[in-house]
Design a protein around this motif. Structure first.
Motif, short mmCIF file in Angstrom:
data_model
loop_
_atom_site.label_atom_id
_atom_site.label_comp_id
_atom_site.label_asym_id
_atom_site.label_seq_id
_atom_site.Cartn_x
_atom_site.Cartn_y
_atom_site.Cartn_z
N ARG A 39 0.81 -1.22 0.00
CA ARG A 39 0.00 0.00 0.00
C ARG A 39 0.84 1.27 0.00
N SER A 40 2.16 1.14 -0.14
CA SER A 40 2.98 2.33 -0.36
C SER A 40 2.76 2.77 -1.80
N VAL A 41 3.29 3.94 -2.16
CA VAL A 41 3.04 4.50 -3.49
C VAL A 41 4.37 4.78 -4.17
N GLY A 51 13.23 4.43 -15.60
CA GLY A 51 14.13 5.17 -14.74
C GLY A 51 13.81 4.93 -13.27
N PRO A 52 14.27 5.82 -12.41
CA PRO A 52 14.06 5.63 -10.98
C PRO A 52 12.62 5.89 -10.55
N ALA A 53 12.23 5.20 -9.52
CA ALA A 53 10.93 5.43 -8.88
C ALA A 53 11.18 5.69 -7.41
N LEU A 54 10.53 6.70 -6.89
CA LEU A 54 10.61 6.98 -5.46
C LEU A 54 9.42 6.33 -4.78
N ILE A 55 9.66 5.79 -3.60
CA ILE A 55 8.61 5.06 -2.88
C ILE A 55 8.25 5.85 -1.62
N TYR A 56 6.95 6.09 -1.45
CA TYR A 56 6.45 6.82 -0.29
C TYR A 56 5.45 5.97 0.47
N THR A 57 5.47 6.10 1.78
CA THR A 57 4.49 5.38 2.59
C THR A 57 3.12 6.00 2.34
N ARG A 58 2.10 5.28 2.73
CA ARG A 58 0.74 5.79 2.61
C ARG A 58 0.58 7.09 3.41
N ALA A 59 1.15 7.13 4.62
CA ALA A 59 1.05 8.33 5.45
C ALA A 59 1.75 9.52 4.80
N GLU A 60 2.89 9.29 4.17
CA GLU A 60 3.59 10.37 3.48
C GLU A 60 2.76 10.91 2.32
N ILE A 62 -0.52 10.78 1.99
CA ILE A 62 -1.68 11.49 2.55
C ILE A 62 -1.27 12.90 2.97
N ALA A 63 -0.12 13.02 3.64
CA ALA A 63 0.36 14.34 4.08
C ALA A 63 0.63 15.23 2.87
N PHE A 64 1.25 14.68 1.83
CA PHE A 64 1.54 15.47 0.63
C PHE A 64 0.25 15.92 -0.05
N LEU A 65 -0.68 15.01 -0.25
CA LEU A 65 -1.93 15.36 -0.93
C LEU A 65 -2.74 16.38 -0.13
N ASP A 66 -2.76 16.22 1.19
CA ASP A 66 -3.45 17.21 2.02
C ASP A 66 -2.81 18.58 1.85
N ALA A 68 -1.09 19.66 -0.74
CA ALA A 68 -1.38 20.15 -2.09
C ALA A 68 -2.79 20.71 -2.17
N ARG A 69 -3.74 20.03 -1.57
CA ARG A 69 -5.13 20.51 -1.57
C ARG A 69 -5.26 21.86 -0.87
N GLU A 70 -4.43 22.05 0.16
CA GLU A 70 -4.50 23.29 0.93
C GLU A 70 -3.64 24.40 0.35
N GLY A 71 -3.00 24.14 -0.79
CA GLY A 71 -2.23 25.17 -1.48
C GLY A 71 -0.83 25.40 -0.95
N GLU A 72 -0.32 24.50 -0.12
CA GLU A 72 1.00 24.70 0.49
C GLU A 72 2.14 24.75 -0.53
N PHE A 73 1.95 24.20 -1.71
CA PHE A 73 3.03 24.13 -2.69
C PHE A 73 2.79 25.04 -3.90
N ASP A 74 1.75 25.84 -3.85
CA ASP A 74 1.40 26.69 -4.99
C ASP A 74 2.55 27.62 -5.39
N ALA A 75 3.32 28.10 -4.44
CA ALA A 75 4.42 29.03 -4.73
C ALA A 75 5.50 28.37 -5.61
N LEU A 76 5.56 27.05 -5.61
CA LEU A 76 6.57 26.36 -6.41
C LEU A 76 6.30 26.45 -7.91
N VAL A 77 5.06 26.70 -8.29
CA VAL A 77 4.71 26.74 -9.71
C VAL A 77 4.08 28.07 -10.14
#
Length: 78
Positions: A39-41, A51-60, A62-66, A68-77
């Motif tokens: 269930r990791s991603v 090429g390479p694939a990075l593996i993230y836990t389910r909790a990681e 969830i934290a990233f998607l939350d 992103a939904r809240e706009g925490e990374f908008d400044a990057l783009v």
């Protein structure tokens, strides 16, 4: 169950289904994700499917998607 580590070759991840956003560019410049048996991603660049694939836990993920939904990374783009 064997634990997967970051930076694995994407072509070693057998029997997974890679998905990408419907909003991806026509040129194929996008990120693809796959759920692994534990269930990791896995995340890879669509331009380098072997090429390479990075593996993230389910909790990681969830934290990233939350964030992103809240706009925490908008400044990057902006």
């Amino acid at each position: 169950m064997q634990q997967t580590v970051n930076g694995v070759s994407a072509n070693t991840l057998q029997n997974v289904t890679w998905i990408k956003s419907r909003r991806s560019a026509i040129e194929g410049n996008c990120v693809e994700l796959a759920v692994l048996p534990d269930r990791s991603v896995a995340v890879r660049n669509s331009r380098e499917p072997d090429g390479p694939a990075l593996i993230y836990t389910r909790a990681e993920m969830i934290a990233f998607l939350d964030g992103a939904r809240e706009g925490e990374f908008d400044a990057l783009v902006s």
